[in-house]
Scaffold this active site. Structure first.
Site, short mmCIF file in Angstrom:
data_model
loop_
_atom_site.label_atom_id
_atom_site.label_comp_id
_atom_site.label_asym_id
_atom_site.label_seq_id
_atom_site.Cartn_x
_atom_site.Cartn_y
_atom_site.Cartn_z
N GLY A 46 45.09 13.60 78.42
CA GLY A 46 44.95 15.02 78.76
C GLY A 46 43.52 15.39 79.06
O GLY A 46 42.58 14.78 78.52
N GLY A 51 38.23 20.09 76.80
CA GLY A 51 37.91 18.72 76.41
C GLY A 51 39.03 17.75 76.67
O GLY A 51 40.09 18.13 77.15
N GLU A 52 38.75 16.50 76.32
CA GLU A 52 39.71 15.45 76.63
C GLU A 52 40.63 15.18 75.45
O GLU A 52 40.27 15.44 74.30
CB GLU A 52 38.96 14.16 76.94
CG GLU A 52 38.04 14.25 78.14
CD GLU A 52 36.99 13.16 78.11
OE1 GLU A 52 36.94 12.38 79.07
OE2 GLU A 52 36.24 13.08 77.12
N ASP A 170 49.22 30.96 74.78
CA ASP A 170 49.09 30.02 75.90
C ASP A 170 50.37 29.21 76.08
O ASP A 170 50.34 27.99 76.21
CB ASP A 170 47.87 29.10 75.72
CG ASP A 170 47.43 28.46 77.04
OD1 ASP A 170 47.92 28.89 78.11
OD2 ASP A 170 46.62 27.52 77.00
N1 LIG Z 1 49.68 15.56 69.59
C1 LIG Z 1 49.75 15.22 70.87
N2 LIG Z 1 50.51 14.18 71.26
C2 LIG Z 1 50.58 13.84 72.55
N3 LIG Z 1 49.94 14.49 73.54
C3 LIG Z 1 49.18 15.52 73.23
C4 LIG Z 1 49.03 15.96 71.88
N4 LIG Z 1 48.21 17.03 71.89
C5 LIG Z 1 47.87 17.24 73.17
N5 LIG Z 1 48.43 16.35 73.99
C6 LIG Z 1 48.32 16.25 75.45
O1 LIG Z 1 47.05 16.69 75.87
C7 LIG Z 1 47.15 17.86 76.70
C8 LIG Z 1 46.00 18.80 76.42
O2 LIG Z 1 46.03 19.17 75.05
P1 LIG Z 1 45.80 20.68 74.63
O3 LIG Z 1 46.73 21.52 75.43
O4 LIG Z 1 45.87 20.80 73.15
O5 LIG Z 1 44.30 20.83 75.09
P2 LIG Z 1 43.55 21.93 75.94
O6 LIG Z 1 42.21 21.36 76.17
O7 LIG Z 1 43.58 23.21 75.24
O8 LIG Z 1 44.36 21.98 77.25
P3 LIG Z 1 44.49 23.15 78.32
O9 LIG Z 1 43.19 23.85 78.40
O10 LIG Z 1 44.88 22.39 79.56
O11 LIG Z 1 45.59 24.02 77.85
C9 LIG Z 1 48.54 18.42 76.40
O12 LIG Z 1 49.04 19.14 77.50
C10 LIG Z 1 49.33 17.17 76.13
O13 LIG Z 1 49.74 16.57 77.34
MG LIG Z 2 46.84 22.89 76.80
#
Ligand SMILES: Nc1ncnc2c1ncn2[C@@H]1O[C@H](COP(=O)(O)OP(=O)(O)OP(=O)(O)O)[C@@H](O)[C@H]1O
Ligand SMILES: [Mg+2]
Length: 396
Positions: A46, A51-52, A170
């Site tokens: 992701g 972040g990643e 979100d």
């Molecule tokens: N526990 C997990 N198990 C598997 N994949 C995960 C998990 N947590 C996050 N991901 C993957 O990573 C992606 C990004 O995580 P998350 O949405 O928490 O981060 P973010 O940086 O807030 O993303 P965004 O800004 O795109 O909403 C998720 O859409 C999912 O595909």
């Molecule tokens: Mg997300």
């Protein structure tokens, strides 16, 4: 250059040179915050705004996989970012079958190489798929009973977080995770916050710049700052429709266009259907299409077919947030209590041994019958494959 603190100013402190300080930091064992070397990254899954995210293996238990979400420290002069602290506090509070489980926070060792700045990771139980990834794969076919199970778990998760006075803010398919056994977990509490009923009649003044545009409810688009759980139920409605259409149903490219798309589907936004809407900050500033008939059932029945499904969706996509169905009432809807009953996803998912995440999937096209102008989402990068304990991760 002077490296030491003058001893006479701090009679009880031990004088340390910069070198000594660095060695002290390097060797300090922080309790409750293990080093991230206990995990071994296997794939990037992701790339969020903040972040990643990586899939990683627990070195002490080869069968255990986790997701590591990097805490973005850029531009941080004030130490650990307050937004990440908020996300952690909320995740520590929420413990439920349908909410992603935060295991711990990890850090990299502070060394000379990183200029004594650790990287921090949120460590989660790993889930094999996210819903956006699953929906973008045409080989993944959900039966009606399976769709009911997805929606039932999603609403259960929302019921739980709202009972704990947390708004997600979100909701979208990429933030809904599904394990290989078919257990759904609400994820990404990066925009979440606590809420309470208005104290002494003083309205809340939350920011309305939340929720990904395509899933953003009309009250936020019109500038409401005194909002609550219905913002998440609008998102649940958008996700529910997407279970059949397979891509987001209203893909606006501006707030104005999003309101236009909403009006075209849900009918004109007027004080007649939504008393008080005329008092929202942006009601007069935005162009709101008039004389639009409500067409939720008419346009979605082509996809949903099931009349109970159409009826529940119609109630989730109600313009007036005070009339929108809440999670408890939605869970009691006949949709969940008529044949075919909600049915386990484990069996269907067992046919798919490749992890599916939005980040790794090709871009989804708007559904044909819902397509509006200028709606082509950006292309995503192509992928290659690596193999790992039966589950494949497509990585760059
Ligand atoms: N526990 C997990 N198990 C598997 N994949 C995960 C998990 N947590 C996050 N991901 C993957 O990573 C992606 C990004 O995580 P998350 O949405 O928490 O981060 P973010 O940086 O807030 O993303 P965004 O800004 O795109 O909403 C998720 O859409 C999912 O595909
Ligand atoms: Mg997300």
């Amino acid at each position: 250059m002077q490296n030491t603190t003058p001893r006479e100013n701090h009679p009880h402190s031990v004088t340390m040179s910069v070198k000594e300080k660095e060695r002290y930091i390097e060797n300090f064992q922080f309790p409750y915050c293990d080093e991230s070397t206990k995990y071994e990254k296997v794939a990037k899954i992701g790339q969020g705004t903040f972040g990643e995210v990586f899939k990683a293996r627990d070195k002490s238990n080869a069968k255990k996989f986790v997701a590591l979400k990097k805490v973005l420290m850029d531009n941080e002069k004030e130490g650990f970012p307050i937004t990440a602290l908020r996300e952690i506090r909320i995740l520590q509070l929420l413990k439920h079958e349908n909410v992603v489980n935060l295991i711990e926070i990890c850090r990299t060792k502070a060394t000379q190489n990183n200029r004594y700045r650790s990287t921090f990771y949120l460590v989660f139980d790993f889930c094999e798929h996210d819903l956006a990834g699953l929906l973008s794969n045409v080989n993944v076919k959900f039966s009606l009973g399976e769709i009911k199970k997805v929606m039932q778990q999603l609403l259960n998760g929302l019921y739980y977080i709202h009972s704990n006075k947390i708004l997600h803010r979100d909701m979208k398919a990429a933030n809904v995770l599904i394990t290989k056994n078919g257990v759904l977990k609400l994820a990404d509490f990066g925009l979440a916050r606590a809420f309470s009923a208005n104290k002494n009649g003083i309205p809340n003044r939350f920011t309305n710049r939340v929720v990904t545009l395509w899933y953003r409810p009309p009250e936020l688009l019109l500038g409401e700052r005194n909002y609550g759980p219905p913002v998440d139920l609008w998102g649940a409605g958008c996700i529910m429709a997407e279970m059949w259409t397979r891509s987001p149903i209203m893909q606006g490219n501006s707030e104005q266009q999003q309101l236009t798309l909403i009006s075209q589907l849900c009918g004109s936004i007027t004080p007649a259907v939504w008393p008080g809407v005329e008092n929202l900050d942006l009601y007069k500033k935005m162009e709101l299409p008039q004389q639009q008939k409500r067409k939720v059932k008419e346009r979605l029945k082509y996809y949903l077919k099931d009349p109970y499904a159409c009826d529940l969706l119609d109630k989730l996509l109600i313009l007036d947030p005070s009339k929108r169905v809440d999670s408890d009432t939605a869970l009691n809807h006949d949709f969940f209590w008529t044949d075919p009953m909600p049915c386990d996803l484990g069996k269907m998912l067992a046919n798919h041994t490749q992890s599916m995440f939005e980040y790794l999937a090709p871009p989804r096209r708007p559904p044909q019958h819902m397509r509006a102008h200028h709606q082509i989402p950006g292309a995503r990068p192509t992928t290659s494959a690596v193999q790992d304990n039966g589950y494949q991760d497509r990585v760059f």
